[in-house]
Design a protein around this motif. Structure first.
Motif, PDB file in Angstrom:
ATOM      1  N   SER A   1       1.834 -16.384   2.041  1.00  0.00           N
ATOM      2  CA  SER A   1       1.931 -17.634   3.212  1.00  0.00           C
ATOM      3  C   SER A   1       1.592 -17.078   4.473  1.00  0.00           C
ATOM      4  O   SER A   1       2.131 -16.160   5.145  1.00  0.00           O
ATOM      5  CB  SER A   1       3.153 -18.282   3.103  1.00  0.00           C
ATOM      6  OG  SER A   1       4.101 -17.661   3.416  1.00  0.00           O
TER       7      SER A   1
ATOM      8  N   ALA B   1       7.642 -11.179  -3.394  1.00  0.00           N
ATOM      9  CA  ALA B   1       7.705 -10.293  -4.522  1.00  0.00           C
ATOM     10  C   ALA B   1       8.904  -9.938  -4.968  1.00  0.00           C
ATOM     11  O   ALA B   1       9.451  -9.335  -3.982  1.00  0.00           O
ATOM     12  CB  ALA B   1       6.391  -9.461  -4.624  1.00  0.00           C
TER      13      ALA B   1
ATOM     14  N   GLN C   1      10.919  -9.963   0.654  1.00  0.00           N
ATOM     15  CA  GLN C   1      10.083 -10.681   1.550  1.00  0.00           C
ATOM     16  C   GLN C   1       9.791  -9.857   2.528  1.00  0.00           C
ATOM     17  O   GLN C   1      10.628  -9.349   3.395  1.00  0.00           O
ATOM     18  CB  GLN C   1      11.053 -11.877   2.068  1.00  0.00           C
ATOM     19  CG  GLN C   1      10.255 -12.763   3.160  1.00  0.00           C
ATOM     20  CD  GLN C   1      11.125 -13.850   3.619  1.00  0.00           C
ATOM     21  OE1 GLN C   1      11.940 -14.484   3.100  1.00  0.00           O
ATOM     22  NE2 GLN C   1      10.602 -14.503   4.800  1.00  0.00           N
TER      23      GLN C   1
ATOM     24  N   ALA D   1      -2.794 -11.364  -4.011  1.00  0.00           N
ATOM     25  CA  ALA D   1      -2.273 -12.592  -4.673  1.00  0.00           C
ATOM     26  C   ALA D   1      -2.586 -11.967  -6.292  1.00  0.00           C
ATOM     27  O   ALA D   1      -1.692 -12.769  -7.131  1.00  0.00           O
ATOM     28  CB  ALA D   1      -3.173 -13.771  -4.320  1.00  0.00           C
TER      29      ALA D   1
ATOM     30  N   ARG E   1       3.732 -14.036  -3.645  1.00  0.00           N
ATOM     31  CA  ARG E   1       3.316 -15.326  -3.280  1.00  0.00           C
ATOM     32  C   ARG E   1       3.155 -15.155  -1.965  1.00  0.00           C
ATOM     33  O   ARG E   1       3.928 -14.439  -1.042  1.00  0.00           O
ATOM     34  CB  ARG E   1       4.700 -16.441  -3.179  1.00  0.00           C
ATOM     35  CG  ARG E   1       5.095 -16.520  -4.935  1.00  0.00           C
ATOM     36  CD  ARG E   1       6.154 -17.764  -4.897  1.00  0.00           C
ATOM     37  NE  ARG E   1       7.231 -17.493  -3.878  1.00  0.00           N
ATOM     38  CZ  ARG E   1       8.091 -16.769  -4.186  1.00  0.00           C
ATOM     39  NH1 ARG E   1       8.307 -16.108  -5.465  1.00  0.00           N
ATOM     40  NH2 ARG E   1       9.323 -16.766  -3.502  1.00  0.00           N
TER      41      ARG E   1
END
Length: 313
Positions: A187, A135, A162, A180, A185
């Motif tokens: 993962s 973000a 990150q 979210a 993003r």
């Protein structure tokens, strides 16, 4: 050129890694053999053929990455390359400690094998995992984390924008929708446990006893710390960096900031993969960063240094 050598951590393993190095360099093959003997597995076969899941097992992956990284550093040293400083991401700090002479290879190998086994024991008991958050601003998702009554912590700051969270998987899954919703993003990392969190407190205490008993040496070049990017130049400072290292977050942003303050020309990722090269360029785009994971990359690095030496002579 003035370069920092960067050593990768767990997650950079891949079947086929190091094939050319292990085939062409007897010293590399011998280190891999000794590492496999300590683990009780055919490490070279796992590195060559997998299966991927077996290579990714905590103790196997950490030992394989360490052995390949140290073997690569040894090869570069025999060709006359020397770092002005070293740094490793999590597990990579052990490879870095060997490269700067703070630990001898066999001592570090014993520590890495013990570390992997202790962490595996925790992973067997704890349903944990890691989640990457990307973000432009930490604020919104950090508010979600701070408000949550969850066993989830910041484990890595890998680059500006990150971050990696780690903790109990049920808590991470519960937080996922709220995280979210901030626009971040997300993962999932393909790792077996919640590394660099308080969930490893017992394992860390047992491992710290091994670290205290190990013989530490004055480094031939500084090591950059994972906790705050400080330049560590004395044996006792390096030992303190490793004590509790299993619990503390890895602040790679601070490590790269420390590298930037050294006035270096670039960085070399010593070992498998290209993750650290990419992270370094995100924060320090003006530096020349190269990998060593393939024979072509190593040959290009050595050829460039030979050309530079000729130009200066």
């Amino acid at each position: 050129m003035k370069r920092v050598w960067l050593f990768p951590g767990q997650g950079s393993q891949e079947p086929g890694m190091g094939d050319e190095l292990l085939r062409d360099e007897p010293a590399a093959a011998d280190l891999c053999r000794r590492a496999g003997e300590r683990l009780g597995v055919d490490l070279r076969r796992l590195m060559a053929d997998g299966p991927r899941a077996s290579l990714a097992a905590t103790a196997v992956a950490q030992t394989a990455i360490f052995a390949l990284s140290v073997a690569t550093a040894g090869l570069l040293g025999t060709r006359g390359l020397r770092p002005v400083a070293v740094a490793g991401h999590s597990l990579g700090q052990f490879s870095a400690a060997v490269a700067c002479g703070a630990l001898d290879v066999d001592t570090a190998l014993d520590l890495v094998v013990a570390r992997g086994r202790l962490m595996h024991e925790v992973n067997q008991r704890v349903d944990g995992g890691m989640l990457a958050v990307a973000a432009p601003s930490d604020g919104p998702w950090r508010e979600v984390l701070d408000r949550a009554a969850a066993q989830v912590w910041i484990a890595n700051r890998n680059a500006p924008g990150q971050t990696v969270l780690a903790g109990l998987l049920p808590d991470l899954r519960r937080l996922y929708p709220a995280l979210a919703a901030t626009g971040a993003r997300l993962s999932w990392l393909q790792v077996a446990g919640p590394y660099h969190t308080p969930l490893f407190a017992e394992a860390s205490a047992r491992f710290d006893a091994l670290l205290e008993a190990a013989q530490w040496h004055a480094p031939c070049c500084p090591l950059l710390g994972n906790a705050d990017g400080r330049t560590l130049e004395h044996a006792d400072d390096l030992r303190q960096e490793f004590l509790g290292h299993m619990l503390r977050p890895v602040d790679w942003v601070a490590t790269m900031a420390g590298m930037g303050q050294l006035g270096v020309d670039g960085a070399v990722e010593v070992g498998p993969g290209r993750t650290l090269k990419g992270l370094a360029l995100r924060q320090l785009p003006h530096l020349r960063c190269v990998g060593t994971g393939t024979a072509a990359e190593r040959q290009a690095l050595l050829a460039h240094d030979e050309e530079t030496a000729c130009a200066l002579s």
